[in-house]
Design a protein around this motif. Structure first.
Motif, PDB file in Angstrom:
ATOM      1  N   PHE A 109      27.371  34.328  31.857  1.00 24.70           N
ATOM      2  CA  PHE A 109      28.795  34.285  30.891  1.00 24.70           C
ATOM      3  C   PHE A 109      28.944  32.304  31.419  1.00 24.70           C
ATOM      4  N   GLN A 157      31.753  52.858  31.487  1.00 25.58           N
ATOM      5  CA  GLN A 157      32.418  53.198  32.893  1.00 25.58           C
ATOM      6  C   GLN A 157      33.933  53.387  32.489  1.00 25.58           C
ATOM      7  N   GLU A 178      29.055  55.318  35.761  1.00 26.11           N
ATOM      8  CA  GLU A 178      29.679  55.951  36.806  1.00 26.11           C
ATOM      9  C   GLU A 178      29.921  57.163  36.541  1.00 26.11           C
ATOM     10  N   GLY A 203      30.381  44.464  41.017  1.00 25.96           N
ATOM     11  CA  GLY A 203      29.829  42.530  40.525  1.00 25.96           C
ATOM     12  C   GLY A 203      28.547  42.289  41.347  1.00 25.96           C
ATOM     13  N   ALA A 204      27.912  43.657  41.322  1.00 27.56           N
ATOM     14  CA  ALA A 204      25.877  43.584  41.446  1.00 27.56           C
ATOM     15  C   ALA A 204      25.915  43.268  39.946  1.00 27.56           C
ATOM     16  N   THR A 211      26.854  45.412  33.510  1.00 20.88           N
ATOM     17  CA  THR A 211      26.243  43.924  32.978  1.00 20.88           C
ATOM     18  C   THR A 211      25.011  44.195  32.128  1.00 20.88           C
TER      19      THR A 211
HETATM   20  N1  LIG Z   1      32.178  39.355  30.386  1.00 14.87           N
HETATM   21  C1  LIG Z   1      31.970  38.637  31.332  1.00 14.87           C
HETATM   22  N2  LIG Z   1      32.926  37.162  31.463  1.00 14.87           N
HETATM   23  C2  LIG Z   1      32.494  36.549  32.472  1.00 14.87           C
HETATM   24  N3  LIG Z   1      32.188  37.020  33.752  1.00 14.87           N
HETATM   25  C3  LIG Z   1      31.594  38.090  33.579  1.00 14.87           C
HETATM   26  C4  LIG Z   1      31.916  39.285  32.088  1.00 14.87           C
HETATM   27  N4  LIG Z   1      31.362  40.393  32.505  1.00 14.87           N
HETATM   28  C5  LIG Z   1      31.003  40.921  33.928  1.00 14.87           C
HETATM   29  N5  LIG Z   1      31.217  39.393  34.509  1.00 14.87           N
HETATM   30  C6  LIG Z   1      30.905  39.042  36.225  1.00 14.87           C
HETATM   31  O1  LIG Z   1      29.723  39.664  36.292  1.00 14.87           O
HETATM   32  C7  LIG Z   1      29.381  40.479  37.478  1.00 14.87           C
HETATM   33  C8  LIG Z   1      28.982  42.056  37.812  1.00 14.87           C
HETATM   34  O2  LIG Z   1      29.923  42.105  36.631  1.00 14.87           O
HETATM   35  P1  LIG Z   1      29.144  44.233  36.128  1.00 14.87           P
HETATM   36  O3  LIG Z   1      30.263  44.909  36.245  1.00 14.87           O
HETATM   37  O4  LIG Z   1      28.336  43.975  35.397  1.00 14.87           O
HETATM   38  O5  LIG Z   1      29.216  44.994  37.879  1.00 14.87           O
HETATM   39  P2  LIG Z   1      28.888  46.260  38.620  1.00 14.87           P
HETATM   40  O6  LIG Z   1      27.633  45.961  39.142  1.00 14.87           O
HETATM   41  O7  LIG Z   1      29.297  47.272  37.132  1.00 14.87           O
HETATM   42  O8  LIG Z   1      29.884  46.658  39.162  1.00 14.87           O
HETATM   43  P3  LIG Z   1      31.202  47.520  39.219  1.00 14.87           P
HETATM   44  O9  LIG Z   1      29.740  48.819  40.004  1.00 14.87           O
HETATM   45  O10 LIG Z   1      32.674  47.391  40.269  1.00 14.87           O
HETATM   46  O11 LIG Z   1      31.589  47.947  38.158  1.00 14.87           O
HETATM   47  C9  LIG Z   1      30.566  40.620  37.946  1.00 14.87           C
HETATM   48  O12 LIG Z   1      30.905  39.287  39.044  1.00 14.87           O
HETATM   49  C10 LIG Z   1      31.460  40.416  36.641  1.00 14.87           C
HETATM   50  O13 LIG Z   1      33.007  39.539  37.355  1.00 14.87           O
END
Ligand SMILES: Nc1ncnc2c1ncn2[C@@H]1O[C@H](COP(=O)(O)OP(=O)(O)OP(=O)(O)O)[C@@H](O)[C@H]1O
Ligand SMILES: [Mg+2]
Length: 252
Positions: free
Chosen positions: A11, A83, A175, A37-38, A42
């Motif tokens: 991103f 989620q 989740e 944030g892992a 995404t």
């Molecule tokens: N559209 C976006 N633009 C910029 N950064 C993003 C975007 N979507 C996610 N991120 C970043 O990518 C990283 C991974 O986010 P993601 O939501 O995939 O994590 P996650 O493992 O699902 O976390 P959680 O357990 O909190 O749901 C984070 O640092 C988030 O801020």
């Protein structure tokens, strides 16, 4: 059944998925875990076609589906939950399940609104199946209520019914137990096990490790957009590197 091969997603300048691969076998129930944030959600977005990877390949049942949209992958039997489920709050619980059959509109309210006309035409055919699914998730008694009356846990159950309405071969659940009270939690765990017994492959993101241990023979651990570990839940959660990435994310 579903494979991610060396996926990268950036991103802007930030690479949040850094060459991540995973494989979900036919009929498998695989856990996807990792600290906040892992990159788990995404990864789901890349697998479902909600997002396009910067590079890498997604395969569904052997075929390269990387160029396909979410709709295209959905047509090949891949369905996902969100989620934070956002049911159409003014539609009834039953209507929420029925509209799901026409295509997964997900969080795109506008496209859902444009599809309302065709809802009426398909109503009878879909009604029977939608009612069966509401029975399956124990929401039948609320079918005529607006979805806005549902509790957080009931929204998660509604989301499960919506996902199943699409008659998927593979489901991605983000989740499904977050914020759910213990009574509904047992029901959700039981329903996911039942869904998997029907032969549907399930990829499950969940922070609740008890739920992961009860449902998943195998888990994949992500940290900082990469694969950190994989194996049986009771093994990977003992690993020092896995414990460390979870502790790093804890507020001090
Ligand atoms: N559209 C976006 N633009 C910029 N950064 C993003 C975007 N979507 C996610 N991120 C970043 O990518 C990283 C991974 O986010 P993601 O939501 O995939 O994590 P996650 O493992 O699902 O976390 P959680 O357990 O909190 O749901 C984070 O640092 C988030 O801020
Ligand atoms: Mg997430």
């Amino acid at each position: 059944m579903l494979a991610a091969e060396s996926l990268v997603k950036a991103f802007g300048g930030l690479q949040v998925i850094q060459g991540m691969s995973l494989r979900l076998g036919r009929g498998e129930l695989l856990g996807l875990i990792g600290p906040n944030g892992a990159g788990k959600t995404t990864m789901f977005n890349l697998l479902a076609g909600t997002l396009r990877p910067s590079s890498g390949v997604v395969r569904l049942d052997g075929a390269d589906v990387t160029p396909l949209s979410q709709q295209g992958r959905f047509g090949r039997g891949l369905s996902r939950s969100f989620q934070i489920p956002k049911p159409f709050s003014r539609m009834t619980v039953l209507e929420n399940v029925m509209t799901s059959a026409q295509g997964q509109v997900g969080e795109n309210v506008l496209s859902a609104l444009f599809q309302l006309g065709s809802v009426a035409a398909q109503e009878r055919a879909n009604g029977t199946r939608a009612r069966e699914l509401l029975d399956f998730v124990s929401l039948s008694h609320l079918e005529d209520q607006p979805a806005s009356v549902l509790s957080g846990g009931q929204r998660k159950l509604l989301e499960l019914a919506r996902v199943l309405m699409t008659q998927p071969k593979v489901i991605l659940l983000d989740e499904p137990a977050a914020g759910v009270n213990p009574t509904l939690l047992d029901l959700i765990i039981d329903r996911i096990a039942e869904i998997n017994k029907l032969g549907i492959a399930v990829l499950l993101i969940e922070h609740n490790m008890d739920m992961i241990a009860r449902l998943c023979p195998r888990v994949v651990v992500m940290a900082a957009g990469q694969l950190l570990a994989e194996g049986a839940p009771e093994e990977v959660t003992q690993r020092a590197d896995v414990i460390e990435v979870y502790l790093e994310g804890m507020p001090t």
